[in-house]
Design a protein around this motif. Sequence first.
Motif, PDB file in Angstrom:
ATOM      1  N   LEU A  47       0.819  -1.216   0.000  1.00  0.00           N
ATOM      2  CA  LEU A  47       0.000   0.000   0.000  1.00  0.00           C
ATOM      3  C   LEU A  47       0.849   1.260   0.000  1.00  0.00           C
ATOM      4  O   LEU A  47       0.510   2.253  -0.659  1.00  0.00           O
ATOM      5  CB  LEU A  47      -0.930  -0.015   1.223  1.00  0.00           C
ATOM      6  CG  LEU A  47      -1.809   1.207   1.451  1.00  0.00           C
ATOM      7  CD1 LEU A  47      -2.760   1.425   0.284  1.00  0.00           C
ATOM      8  CD2 LEU A  47      -2.590   1.055   2.763  1.00  0.00           C
ATOM      9  N   ARG A  71      -2.924   1.494  -3.115  1.00  0.00           N
ATOM     10  CA  ARG A  71      -4.074   0.623  -3.324  1.00  0.00           C
ATOM     11  C   ARG A  71      -3.864  -0.715  -2.621  1.00  0.00           C
ATOM     12  O   ARG A  71      -2.719  -1.145  -2.399  1.00  0.00           O
ATOM     13  CB  ARG A  71      -4.297   0.366  -4.829  1.00  0.00           C
ATOM     14  CG  ARG A  71      -4.654   1.616  -5.618  1.00  0.00           C
ATOM     15  CD  ARG A  71      -4.842   1.310  -7.096  1.00  0.00           C
ATOM     16  NE  ARG A  71      -5.921   0.370  -7.348  1.00  0.00           N
ATOM     17  CZ  ARG A  71      -7.217   0.715  -7.427  1.00  0.00           C
ATOM     18  NH1 ARG A  71      -7.572   1.972  -7.246  1.00  0.00           N
ATOM     19  NH2 ARG A  71      -8.152  -0.200  -7.686  1.00  0.00           N
ATOM     20  N   ALA A  85      -6.263   3.427   1.449  1.00  0.00           N
ATOM     21  CA  ALA A  85      -6.277   2.844   0.103  1.00  0.00           C
ATOM     22  C   ALA A  85      -7.328   3.499  -0.784  1.00  0.00           C
ATOM     23  O   ALA A  85      -8.471   3.712  -0.372  1.00  0.00           O
ATOM     24  CB  ALA A  85      -6.538   1.345   0.198  1.00  0.00           C
TER      25      ALA A  85
END
Length: 369
Positions: free
Chosen positions: A69, A74, A113
């Motif tokens: 991350l 993400r 995220a």
Amino acid sequence: MGRSMRKAPLRMVETSAHVLAGIARTPSPVFAALDLGTNNCRLLVGAPAGDGFRVLDSFSRIVRLGEGLHRTGRLSPDAMERAMAALHGCAARLARRPVRAVRAIATEACRRADNGAEFLDRVRKETGLAIDVITSREEAELALESCSPLLRSGGRRALLFDIGGGSTELAWVRLPDSGRPELIGYVSLPVGVVTLAERFAGSADDPSCFHAMVDDVADRLRPFESVHCIGHEIRQGGVRFLGTSGTVTTLAGIALDLPRYSRPAVDGAVLSRAAATSALDRLRTLGRAGLAAHPCVGPERADFVLPGCAIFAAIHALWPAPEIVVADRGLREGMLLRLIRGERGRGPRPCRGGLSPFPPPRGTLKARA
């Protein structure tokens, strides 16, 4: 039992949910708390008992949801699949018994995220679990909720820290003569054991890499110190220092020379500063193979223990308290206590102690001879 335990008996709570669990009782409503963190997925199921709850079921699995991350912003496909497998297991456990209420939360990985909300929507559709992303303040409040009984043995103030996978929360707490602890201030650092391990390319058992980690975290802590002058309060005395995280419980297991990790032996233990420092030094000498083989660490946590120790070392250097209270409890326990309080008609009260299955600390563990 290890040498340290024979030399210095622990000072812990005398009545707990572990005692209550063995007593026959009339059926009680059942509650569940699920914590989807950056590194772990944890479930706790319990029923009200006395001033706390008795544990009916628990589950914990390392899922590394926040893996990568820091680089991409993400959640990766592999990380989401690992988390989904654990969450399907949690849903199956909950389906086996009638549960009055479930609180399910996600923390730093899903907060940060870009696809965190999308992932949690998939979780709801596939498992039926509705997971809320909570704020860092509520993280601090829930940790204080579960740990407040360990702060009842005196003092004016307390510094509570929770070293997570993606972030580290600190709570500066007022301890009144009567009533529940009160949150004075809190801070959430965007560094945890996973993010720190990924940000520093070198091996954490390399001294230069380890010290770079410590310095990085210390720089992030100084603004909180400048606002609250915690160091001055510690020098004046009357400040309780409490840690709740896998890092701190591992240090306690090492200090106690446990042949394998034991929650009853660790939760509520009070380590002297020398004992905590000695345990940290011992962990740093083991190397990755030694950490993976150690019964209080294991292969799944071997890469994250030393980054956690670096965070602990930064906290401990900036605020050199003479003792550390160790708590093997956290967000799940705090959520269950709030659910039970709501059932009893009092409504959730953020950042207040009170109901707990756990007793206060009992004893200070000195450094090994």
